[in-house]
Design a protein around this motif. Structure first.
Motif, short mmCIF file in Angstrom:
data_model
loop_
_atom_site.label_atom_id
_atom_site.label_comp_id
_atom_site.label_asym_id
_atom_site.label_seq_id
_atom_site.Cartn_x
_atom_site.Cartn_y
_atom_site.Cartn_z
N GLU A 223 -30.83 -64.45 33.55
CA GLU A 223 -29.45 -63.35 33.52
C GLU A 223 -29.52 -62.92 32.45
N GLN A 224 -29.35 -63.68 31.15
CA GLN A 224 -29.11 -63.51 29.85
C GLN A 224 -30.34 -62.64 29.19
N HIS A 225 -31.47 -63.16 29.83
CA HIS A 225 -32.78 -62.36 29.35
C HIS A 225 -32.76 -60.84 29.72
N GLY B 5 -28.92 -68.77 34.21
CA GLY B 5 -28.16 -68.19 33.09
C GLY B 5 -29.36 -67.72 31.96
N HIS C 161 -30.03 -59.27 30.68
CA HIS C 161 -29.07 -58.29 30.19
C HIS C 161 -29.35 -57.89 28.65
N GLN C 162 -30.03 -59.14 28.02
CA GLN C 162 -30.52 -58.64 26.46
C GLN C 162 -31.55 -57.27 26.49
#
Length: 585
Positions: free
Chosen positions: A565-567, A562, A569-570
Motif C-alpha cells: 500500500e505504501q508503494h 503495508g 501511495h508513494q
C-alpha cells in the motif's frame, strides 16, 4: 460487366453475350491446353489472365453443364494463385493496408467472381429442374442437373466461406448482398433436401467439410467467433479449428433453450444474439453453441483426450479464453457512446507503459539492484600477448533498452467515448504495435494522467484509415517488476503494472504481467517494489491477450500489506507532483 463494388453484385442479372472465349475454345480440353501455356512463373501475368478467364466464363452464353466443367477445370489453378496472394494477409496486414491494397482487391475479386459463377449455375439449374417437364427418356439429364445444382451450391458456399475468412483477416466488412445470397443458397439446399448430401461421394472429391450444412455452419461460426479483438494469425487459427467445430454447432428452424443466436434469412445480415426483443419470423434459423462451449471448457485440462492435434497446434490459452468468454457471456454493449472529437496521445506496449509511468526511467534502473547483472563479451584482441595495457572487458545488460520506435508517443483522433473506453481513428502508416490485445497508455492532454487500457478491436474503414476501440482498465497505475519464484539461479525480472480500481467502494488491486503463457493462475511469484521484494500468489485471470495477462492476486504474507500500500501511495503522490510541475512549465 458487373463489379464487386456494385450493391447488387451477387444478385444482379448477368449479361451473357459471349458466343466464345477469347483465349481458348470453350471446352475442357481447350481450357487444359491454355493452362499449360500460362506463364506460371510470373504471378502478376498469370493472375490477370486467370481473372479475365473467370469473368469470360461468367459472361459466356452456354449450357450450365459446360460452364460448370469450365470453372472446375480452372479451380485448382485459381486456388493456387489465391493461396499465394492470401499469404500476404497473414504475414503483414499493416503493410497490406498501406501499400498493397491492389493485392487485397485482386484476391477479393477472385473469390467474388468464382462464387458468382457457382451461384449462377446453382440457381439456373434449379430453375430448369422446376420449369422443364422431363420425359422418362430424359431421366439422365434430370439427374445430371440435380448433381450440378448440388455441387454448384456447395462450391458457391465454399467460396463465400473463404471470402468471409479473407475479410476477417483484413478487418473488412461483408459486401452488400453477401449474407443474403448465402442464406438463399442454404434454403435452396435444405428445401430440396440435398443440404446433407456427401459432396465427396457425389463428386469424387476431397473436401474437409463433406456437405452444404457444415459449410453454411462454418460461415456463421466464423462471424460469431470474430469480434475484431484478435489478430489475423489468431483468426487463421480459429478458421482451422472451425472445420472440426462445425460438428458441435446446431442450426435448426425451431427455437430451444440453447438457441443462443438467430438468423433471419430474409435479411442481408449475419447471425445475431437471440433475445426477447427480436421479432422472430417463421422462417428464422436458430444456432446452438452449447456443445462447442462445453468442448472448449475442457481444452485446458491435461486429461482431456478429445482435443485434436489441430486444436493442440492452433489454440493458445488466450484464444481458448476468447472463445469461452464469447460463448458464455452476453456480448452486448454495456455503455452508451457519446460524440467527442479530440486528439489523444498513445504509447503502445507494457514496456513503454512501464517506462513512462516510471518517469522515463529505463526498466533496469527502476529495480534498484545492489549490483547490475551483465553478460561479459569476450574479445580475443583484448587478451593479445603483445598488448601491455589492461584488457578491456565489455559488458552487455540482460535488460533490453527501449528503442525510439517502441517508446514513441503517437497521436490520433478520438471519434467518440463511452464510460469505459474510446473509439479512435488512425490515419496513415500503421505501427506494428497497433494490434488487438495490445496494452496501451492513453493521455487526453498534458494535464491529465496516463490511463491504461487494451485495444479491443480494429476495423479497416478505407485504404488509409483504421478505426479501433480501446477499453480503459484503470487510471491508477503503478509500475513494478515480477520474477518467477522457480528461477532461483537467475535474478531476471519482468516489467509489470499494478492496477487500482474501486469495486463496491473497496479498492482492489490487480497485476498486469507480460505474455500469456509465462505467468499462470495458481502460481507464486516475487513482486519487486523499488528496492523491496515480497511474495504474491496469482489467482484467477481477469484478462488474457497475446501480449499481456491481468490477474487477481493475494499476498503470501499478510504482514507485507503495508509495504504494498505504501508503494502504491508513494507512486500516486509522485505522479501528482509531476503533473503540478509540468503545468508550471
Amino acid at each position: 460487366m458487373t463489379t464487386i463494388n456494385q450493391s447488387d453484385f451477387f444478385t444482379a442479372p448477368i449479361e451473357q453475350y459471349r458466343s466464345e472465349l477469347s483465349f481458348c475454345t470453350a471446352s475442357v480440353k481447350g481450357m487444359q491446353e491454355w493452362l499449360l501455356r500460362l506463364p506460371s512463373i510470373h504471378l502478376g501475368d498469370s493472375s490477370k489472365s486467370l481473372l479475365n478467364a473467370v469473368i469470360e466464363i461468367l459472361e459466356l452464353k452456354c449450357e450450365e453443364q459446360l460452364r460448370f466443367d469450365l470453372i472446375q477445370s480452372l479451380h485448382l489453378s485459381l486456388e493456387q494463385v489465391l493461396g499465394t496472394l492470401e499469404k500476404y494477409f497473414l504475414s503483414d496486414v499493416a503493410s497490406i493496408m498501406n501499400h498493397n491494397e491492389s493485392i487485397v482487391e485482386l484476391a477479393q475479386q477472385f473469390r467474388c467472381y468464382i462464387a458468382r459463377i457457382y451461384i449462377h449455375i446453382a440457381f439456373e439449374a434449379h430453375t430448369q429442374l422446376n420449369s422443364k417437364q422431363f420425359s422418362l427418356f430424359a431421366f439422365r439429364q434430370k439427374k445430371q442437373l440435380q448433381k450440378i445444382r448440388s455441387l454448384s451450391t456447395y462450391y458457391a458456399l465454399q467460396q463465400l466461406s473463404l471470402l468471409k475468412f479473407q475479410q476477417l483477416v483484413l478487418y473488412k466488412s461483408s459486401l452488400v448482398g453477401q449474407w443474403r445470397i448465402g442464406h438463399q443458397l442454404f434454403i435452396l439446399a435444405e428445401y430440396n433436401d440435398f443440404h446433407l448430401e456427401d459432396i465427396n461421394h457425389l463428386h469424387g472429391s476431397i473436401n474437409q467439410l463433406p456437405n452444404i450444412y457444415q459449410l453454411y455452419t462454418q460461415i456463421n461460426l466464423l462471424d460469431i467467433l470474430n469480434t475484431h479483438q484478435i489478430r489475423p494469425i489468431e483468426i487463421q487459427a480459429l478458421f482451422q479449428c472451425s472445420y472440426q467445430w462445425v460438428q458441435l454447432i446446431q442450426i435448426i428452424n425451431k427455437e430451444s433453450a440453447n438457441s443462443r443466436y438467430i438468423i433471419d434469412p430474409n435479411k442481408d445480415f449475419p447471425p445475431v444474439l437471440n433475445n426477447t426483443q427480436l421479432k422472430k419470423g417463421e422462417d428464422c434459423y436458430f444456432i446452438g453453441t452449447q456443445a462447442l462451449l462445453e468442448h472448449i471448457n475442457l481444452a485446458n485440462l491435461p486429461q482431456n483426450k478429445q482435443i485434436s492435434p489441430t486444436e493442440k497446434h492452433y489454440l493458445s490459452s488466450s484464444l481458448i479464453f476468447h472463445v469461452q468468454n464469447l460463448l458464455n457471456n452476453i456480448p452486448e454493449r454495456r455503455y452508451e457512446r457519446y460524440d467527442y472529437v479530440s486528439n489523444i496521445q498513445l504509447a503502445f506496449g507494457l514496456q513503454s507503459a512501464h517506462y513512462y509511468l516510471s518517469h522515463a526511467t529505463h526498466f533496469e534502473d527502476t529495480l534498484l539492484l545492489e549490483s547490475k547483472v551483465h553478460l561479459q563479451q569476450d574479445h580475443s584482441a583484448s587478451r593479445s600477448s603483445w598488448n601491455s595495457d589492461k584488457p578491456t572487458v565489455k559488458t552487455k545488460s540482460l535488460y533490453h533498452v527501449l528503442d525510439q520506435e517502441t517508446k514513441y508517443i503517437h497521436s490520433c483522433t478520438i471519434m467518440d467515448i463511452s464510460i469505459n473506453g474510446y473509439r479512435m481513428r488512425w490515419t496513415g502508416q500503421v505501427p506494428k504495435q497497433l494490434r488487438t490485445g495490445e496494452f496501451i497508455l492513453v493521455q487526453e492532454n498534458a494535464h491529465s494522467p496516463w490511463r491504461g487500457g487494451v485495444i479491443r478491436w480494429i476495423k479497416q474503414v478505407s485504404n488509409k484509415h483504421l478505426e479501433f476501440g480501446v477499453e480503459v482498465l484503470s487510471q491508477d497505475l503503478t509500475p513494478c517488476a515480477v520474477q518467477l519464484s522457480a528461477d532461483r539461479n537467475t535474478i531476471f525480472f519482468h516489467p509489470a503494472l499494478l492496477l487500482s480500481n474501486d469495486v463496491l467502494n473497496k479498492n482492489m488491486l490487480t497485476i498486469i504481467v507480460p505474455g500469456h503463457q509465462t505467468f499462470k493462475p495458481q502460481q507464486g511469484i516475487n513482486l519487486r517494489l523499488s528496492n523491496k521484494q515480497i511474495k504474491i500468489y496469482l489467482n484467477d485471470a481477469k484478462l488474457i491477450s497475446q501480449s499481456f495477462s491481468q490477474f487477481n492476486f493475494e499476498l503470501l504474507n499478510d504482514d507485507e500489506q503495508g509495504i504494498l500500500e505504501q508503494h502504491v501511495h508513494q507512486h500516486a503522490e509522485t505522479i501528482k507532483k509531476q503533473d503540478v510541475w509540468e503545468s508550471l512549465k
